[in-house]
Write an enzyme that holds these catalytic residues in place. Structure first.
Site, short mmCIF file in Angstrom:
data_model
loop_
_atom_site.label_atom_id
_atom_site.label_comp_id
_atom_site.label_asym_id
_atom_site.label_seq_id
_atom_site.Cartn_x
_atom_site.Cartn_y
_atom_site.Cartn_z
N LYS A 204 37.63 -23.86 -11.50
CA LYS A 204 36.92 -25.14 -11.44
C LYS A 204 36.94 -25.92 -12.75
O LYS A 204 35.96 -26.57 -13.12
CB LYS A 204 35.48 -24.92 -10.97
CG LYS A 204 35.39 -24.46 -9.52
CD LYS A 204 33.99 -24.17 -9.07
CE LYS A 204 33.50 -22.84 -9.59
NZ LYS A 204 32.24 -22.40 -8.94
N ASP A 240 26.99 -17.90 -6.60
CA ASP A 240 26.28 -18.92 -5.82
C ASP A 240 26.29 -18.63 -4.33
O ASP A 240 25.36 -19.01 -3.61
CB ASP A 240 26.83 -20.32 -6.10
CG ASP A 240 28.33 -20.43 -5.88
OD1 ASP A 240 28.98 -19.40 -5.69
OD2 ASP A 240 28.86 -21.56 -5.92
#
Length: 378
Positions: A204, A240
């Site tokens: 990311k 997450d």
């Protein structure tokens, strides 16, 4: 023809379509004496609107998957999950199926005050969470992670995180309190305990030096110790996906899967211990553990080549980690805008949108943001 802003290639012309074949044959009647510009004008005038629609459909056709494509994708995914769970194939598996050491989900009776950190993109969030059974109170603050820190050193990153924690605790009058802290760290990690996670690779857009191969909880504690003005002890580190699963299970204990489709993508689920050949924890009840699949790496070995488009390949080739996180690059928010931009550039190049005249912004890599897709959809 490219110099005139319009280009028509054989690749977008379906030779089996009678209407398109008619247009191609009619081009023979247009002589080069008209000049290049006149030729292009004649071509575009001869293409009825429904033919333009067909040309556009031919360009975007690779994104339309058949039922058998989805079935094959399911089979590929299941095969990769199995390879990651088995002891003999895990070392070479692309989808690592990391065990989280979280064996159960909340039952809705939890109480107390907790600090939480959430790092998984360009924003870092600090939260104060108060639980009283089903009642949940939450205060949070979002802090930006600047680009130079995302690409700097690990020391810079964790010093920045510690600074954000300090600001949050000061603003919420928590400087004299010692609260248990949970760290949601949304990057591929191999967990070796509930409070110890080794970063395997950055994703990311992050590429901080000196972090891969190290325990991120220890790096956080080191940064806090360097400051010396806050008291924080990280009790657990999770992904997450696990956070999403635990959060939902707090109100619905039948929840068994956590799915993230955001800046990146990942999923976790509850697996029976008998299927986790690398399990090195206790075998007491419940005999299950949450598995962090890290399925963003699916296809890193070429297993998804059968559905990759030319746009997917360009995005991967120009990323900071070519050949890695292939599945993530095909479907997640960080890359969707660029995929759309590449399609728009090709449509423009063929004169099918904007009369063949695209802006310099449109031609610039990374300048068409995913949020534009959401705004257009709305």
């Amino acid at each position: 023809m490219a110099g005139c802003g319009v280009e028509i290639d054989e690749e977008i012309l379906d030779v089996n379509n009678p209407a398109i074949q008619m247009v191609k044959n009619s081009l023979k009647d247009v002589t080069m004496k008209q000049g290049l510009h006149q030729l292009l004008a004649a071509i575009m005038k001869m293409v009825p609107p429904h033919i333009e629609d067909q040309l556009i459909e031919n360009i975007v056709q690779p994104f339309i998957l058949r039922d058998e494509d989805y079935k094959k994708l399911m089979d590929v995914m299941l095969e990769n999950f199995t390879r990651g769970l088995r002891k003999d194939t895990n070392p070479t598996a692309k989808v690592k199926m990391f065990q989280t050491y979280v064996k159960s989900v909340p039952d809705g009776t939890e109480c107390g005050d907790f600090l939480a950190l959430d790092l998984g993109g360009t924003n870092f969030r600090v939260l104060l969470i108060s639980l009283d059974g089903q009642e949940v109170k939450m205060e949070s603050k979002i802090y930006l992670i600047p680009q130079n820190i995302m690409l700097g050193s690990g020391t810079q990153l964790f010093d920045h995180i510690a600074e954000c924690i300090f600001k949050f605790m000061k603003d919420h009058n928590l400087m004299e309190k010692v609260l248990p802290l949970g760290f949601t760290f949304s990057f591929p990690c191999k967990q070796v305990g509930l409070d110890k996670a080794i970063l395997t690779t950055w994703t990311k857009g992050f590429n901080c030096a000196g972090v891969e191969g190290n325990d991120i909880v220890q790096l956080l504690h080191d940064a806090i110790e360097r400051r010396g003005d806050i008291k924080v002890n990280c009790m657990a580190v999770i992904n997450d996906t696990v956070g999403a699963l635990m959060s939902c299970a707090h109100s619905d204990n039948h929840c068994a899967i956590g799915l993230i489709l955001g800046t990146g993508t990942n999923a976790c689920y509850i697996e029976r211990l008998e299927n986790v050949e690398l399990w090195d924890g206790d075998w007491e009840e419940p005999q299950q553990v949450i598995i962090n699949t890290e399925w963003g790496a699916l296809g890193d070995d070429g297993a998804l080549d059968f559905i990759m488009t030319e746009y997917d390949r360009k995005v991967d080739r120009h990323s900071i980690n070519p050949g890695k996180q292939v599945y993530e690059k095909m479907i997640s928010g960080m890359y969707m805008g660029e995929i759309v931009r590449l399609v728009l550039v090709k449509l423009c190049k063929h004169g099918l949108i904007f009369h063949g005249r695209g802006s310099e912004e449109l031609k610039t890599m990374g300048r068409f943001y995913t949020k534009y897709v959401s705004e257009i959809e709305r």
